[in-house]
Scaffold this motif. Structure first.
Motif, PDB file in Angstrom:
ATOM      1  N   ILE A 208       0.837  -1.211   0.000  1.00 29.22           N
ATOM      2  CA  ILE A 208       0.000   0.000   0.000  1.00 29.22           C
ATOM      3  C   ILE A 208       0.870   1.259   0.000  1.00 29.22           C
ATOM      4  N   LEU A 209       1.959   1.214   0.748  1.00 28.15           N
ATOM      5  CA  LEU A 209       2.850   2.386   0.758  1.00 28.15           C
ATOM      6  C   LEU A 209       3.437   2.634  -0.626  1.00 28.15           C
ATOM      7  N   LEU A 210       3.881   1.560  -1.277  1.00 27.90           N
ATOM      8  CA  LEU A 210       4.443   1.721  -2.630  1.00 27.90           C
ATOM      9  C   LEU A 210       3.385   2.257  -3.593  1.00 27.90           C
ATOM     10  N   LEU A 211       2.183   1.707  -3.493  1.00 27.40           N
ATOM     11  CA  LEU A 211       1.096   2.170  -4.362  1.00 27.40           C
ATOM     12  C   LEU A 211       0.780   3.639  -4.110  1.00 27.40           C
ATOM     13  N   THR A 212       0.744   3.995  -2.821  1.00 22.92           N
ATOM     14  CA  THR A 212       0.388   5.369  -2.456  1.00 22.92           C
ATOM     15  C   THR A 212       1.457   6.351  -2.930  1.00 22.92           C
ATOM     16  N   VAL A 213       2.715   6.016  -2.668  1.00 19.26           N
ATOM     17  CA  VAL A 213       3.796   6.939  -3.037  1.00 19.26           C
ATOM     18  C   VAL A 213       3.865   7.089  -4.560  1.00 19.26           C
ATOM     19  N   THR A 214       3.818   5.956  -5.277  1.00 14.78           N
ATOM     20  CA  THR A 214       3.904   6.062  -6.741  1.00 14.78           C
ATOM     21  C   THR A 214       2.656   6.746  -7.309  1.00 14.78           C
ATOM     22  N   GLY A 215       1.514   6.526  -6.658  1.00 11.75           N
ATOM     23  CA  GLY A 215       0.274   7.185  -7.093  1.00 11.75           C
ATOM     24  C   GLY A 215       0.370   8.687  -6.904  1.00 11.75           C
ATOM     25  N   VAL A 216       0.899   9.108  -5.763  1.00  7.51           N
ATOM     26  CA  VAL A 216       1.046  10.554  -5.501  1.00  7.51           C
ATOM     27  C   VAL A 216       2.030  11.159  -6.499  1.00  7.51           C
ATOM     28  N   ILE A 217       3.098  10.427  -6.805  1.00  8.85           N
ATOM     29  CA  ILE A 217       4.062  10.936  -7.799  1.00  8.85           C
ATOM     30  C   ILE A 217       3.366  11.099  -9.159  1.00  8.85           C
ATOM     31  N   LYS A 218       2.484  10.141  -9.495  1.00  9.54           N
ATOM     32  CA  LYS A 218       1.742  10.252 -10.760  1.00  9.54           C
ATOM     33  C   LYS A 218       0.891  11.523 -10.767  1.00  9.54           C
ATOM     34  N   ILE A 219       0.232  11.773  -9.644  1.00  7.37           N
ATOM     35  CA  ILE A 219      -0.605  12.982  -9.552  1.00  7.37           C
ATOM     36  C   ILE A 219       0.268  14.219  -9.721  1.00  7.37           C
ATOM     37  N   LEU A 220       1.405  14.252  -9.023  1.00  4.89           N
ATOM     38  CA  LEU A 220       2.285  15.420  -9.066  1.00  4.89           C
ATOM     39  C   LEU A 220       2.827  15.668 -10.467  1.00  4.89           C
ATOM     40  N   LYS A 221       3.177  14.594 -11.182  1.00  6.70           N
ATOM     41  CA  LYS A 221       3.726  14.825 -12.529  1.00  6.70           C
ATOM     42  C   LYS A 221       2.619  15.182 -13.519  1.00  6.70           C
ATOM     43  N   ASN A 222       1.399  14.672 -13.291  1.00  3.54           N
ATOM     44  CA  ASN A 222       0.293  15.104 -14.155  1.00  3.54           C
ATOM     45  C   ASN A 222      -0.039  16.571 -13.918  1.00  3.54           C
TER      46      ASN A 222
END
Lengths: 327, 243
Positions: free
Chosen positions: B131-145
């Motif tokens: 879940i931590l990996l999913l959350t961190v990579t998901g937040v990075i996706k949001i930030l780069k979008n």
């Protein structure tokens, strides 16, 4: 040297940022842009094959797919996309033809439009690829990694112009579950990535200039210069501009004497696979990003709520259940 | 008739179910972000046409992540501040965890457990990392979008791939979690407590004897148990009568 917690945080953030942001990364827009002046394009009517198309095919021939046959259909469907028997087709985009010259007839006059990937500033294909097979380069071009692409064709679906084209029977999916997942590899113009990284111009641009000299359709250069030139000509010559605002901005600008609404209408009437819609919103900017901001805000709210909640509940249970809660 | 013991506070019950519901939506729409639903006729099921449209699927995915991220962040901060680390693994959990799983299928006897079973503690760390990996990579996706950060092409590819692959791991972990709860009758009282917050005293005595002793055994903890009961009465349930 003693490092405070704050100092450690700053150093870590700095190191992490240096990994993420390349020094030469041109933030969003990319370094280069192309101007496509369709007032000058005659579709190479005197040639056997348009020069830009010929040069593109020659440049990328070695990268064209060589599918392994027989090709499996996309189970449970009975279809698959195979262009390998139509490699010579030059009047549309295929995995073997990454640029083509489109013809539209408006009020009895023929207009020729070289079409290829627009290389968007915030490309939905790159942002949406679930395998990270597409990347946006600092030069402004969107590039498909043939070695990573599963051929799901999501990039084609989310592209406002449906540019990427699929060839089945090639790619990484053949080594996984070829019957059940994946569909080949997607192909499209990458703005001659190897050439522009070396400071050279894309092959189509060079070929067009060799034929038309100073009157060439394509002008390739620094983005700021190309945008400046396009806007100046638009104003001076009363031309219409396309690609500057579509999908939130792109690295490809078209100049035309005819409004692009009329061109699009002609393409729709012609039932062409590739159209030129004028009102193209970037869904990432208009739809996803506002929710993205809400996600981040609620993350902070979660943190604030947790801190406040934990402090309040500790007071309520003052002298209470530490042993039990510690388990 | 045996009494009941409070196992989860309302906050923990809420945390679990907000995460569960948003997690299921994220899993489903995450699969929809792969080009799967059109190919496999899911989009042709009445009411599921929206699953064939990437923009709608992504919008729902983003919306569900509002709740998911909030609860992940809340969970980490709330329980850390309260020093509630009972779900973190202890020495001997691997050996005892295997004994618990074997006992579920009728081999051997279950070792005495604390508030959480040893296998639950191991599973918690496993799913926690996913879940931590999913959350961190998901937040990075949001930030780069959002274009608030610009990733180099390799970083963008790796981040996307990690998000997709850990998404699959999350799906496996989710299926295993639900299957273990539903398939083994011995776990059903735990499911009930995840809804009500309360667990049968008999069950706690037998399966969580170490925890039971802590709750019941020490004189000062009896007081705590009463506090918990009163608190629930205040929260407005009939549960106070269950005691």
């Amino acid at each position: 040297m003693d490092i405070t917690r704050r100092g450690f945080f700053l150093i870590s953030t700095g190191l992490l940022s240096s990994l993420i942001i390349k020094e030469n990364a041109h933030a969003v827009e990319g370094r280069y842009a192309t101007l496509v002046d369709i007032t000058r394009c005659d579709g190479c009517s005197s040639e056997q094959i348009p020069k830009c198309v010929e040069a593109c095919r020659e440049q990328n021939r070695k990268r064209f797919p060589e599918p392994k046959k027989p090709i499996l259909p996309y189970w449970p469907r009975k279809t698959y996309e195979d262009w390998s028997d139509r490699r010579d087709k030059i009047d549309t985009l295929t995995p073997y033809n990454w640029i083509f010259v489109q013809k539209a007839t408006i009020e009895g006059r023929d207009i020729f439009i070289p079409r290829r990937c627009m290389h968007c500033d915030n490309p939905p294909c790159v942002r949406g690829c679930p395998f990270g097979a597409l990347t946006k380069r600092p030069q402004g071009n969107s590039v498909i990694n043939e070695g990573l692409c599963f051929g799901g064709a999501k990039c084609r679906d989310v592209c406002p112009w449906h540019i990427p084209q699929r060839q089945a029977g090639v790619g990484i999916y053949l080594h996984m579950l070829p019957k059940y997942a994946g569909g080949g590899v997607m192909y499209k113009c990458d703005l001659c990535k190897d050439r522009i990284e070396k400071g050279e111009e894309p092959a189509c641009v060079v070929a067009c200039r060799q034929r038309l000299k100073d009157n060439a359709v394509f002008t390739f250069g620094e983005r700021r210069d190309i945008y400046g030139l396009a806007k100046q000509r638009k104003e001076k010559e009363g031309l219409y501009l396309y690609g500057d605002i579509q999908n939130g901005g792109t690295s490809t600008l078209y100049l035309s004497k005819v409004p692009f609404e009329a061109i699009n209408r002609a393409l729709i009437e012609k039932k062409d696979r590739f159209k030129m819609p004028v009102d193209v919103k970037n869904k990432i900017q208009t739809t996803f990003n506002p929710i993205g901001k809400a996600v981040l805000s609620m993350g902070f709210m979660g943190m604030a709520g947790a801190i406040v909640g934990a402090i309040i509940s500790k007071r309520v249970h003052k002298g209470g259940d530490e042993d039990v809660r510690k388990d | 008739m045996s009494g009941r013991i409070k196992r989860h506070t309302i906050i923990e019950v809420l945390e679990h179910w907000v995460m569960a519901v948003s997690g299921i939506v994220l899993l489903f729409t995450g699969l929809g972000c792969l080009p799967l639903f059109k190919r496999y006729y899911i989009a042709e099921i009445p009411g599921f046409a929206w699953t064939g449209d990437f923009n709608t699927v992504t919008t729902v995915h983003y919306t569900a992540s509002i709740f998911f991220l909030m609860v992940v962040v809340f969970h980490i901060f709330y329980h850390s501040i309260r020093k509630e680390f009972g779900l973190l693994p202890k020495k001997g959990d691997v050996k005892n965890g295997i004994r618990v799983v074997l006992a579920m299928i009728g081999i051997g006897k279950e070792p005495p457990s604390d508030k959480y079973l040893p296998e639950q503690r191991i599973a918690y760390v496993g799913i926690g990392i996913i879940i931590l990996l999913l959350t961190v990579t998901g937040v990075i996706k949001i930030l780069k979008n959002l274009e608030w950060i610009v990733l180099s092409p390799i970083c963008e590819s790796v981040n996307t791939m990690v998000h997709t692959l850990t998404g699959f791991l999350f799906m496996i972990a989710f299926i295993v979690h639900v299957a273990i709860v539903l398939l083994f009758k011995s776990n059903w009282p735990l499911l009930k407590s995840m809804f009500t917050g309360w667990i049968d005293e008999d069950y706690a005595r037998h399966r969580h004897s170490i925890w039971y002793e802590k709750v019941k055994g020490k004189p000062e903890d009896k007081g705590i148990s009463e506090i918990e009961v009163k608190e629930t009465c205040r929260e407005g349930g009939d549960t106070c009568q269950q005691k």
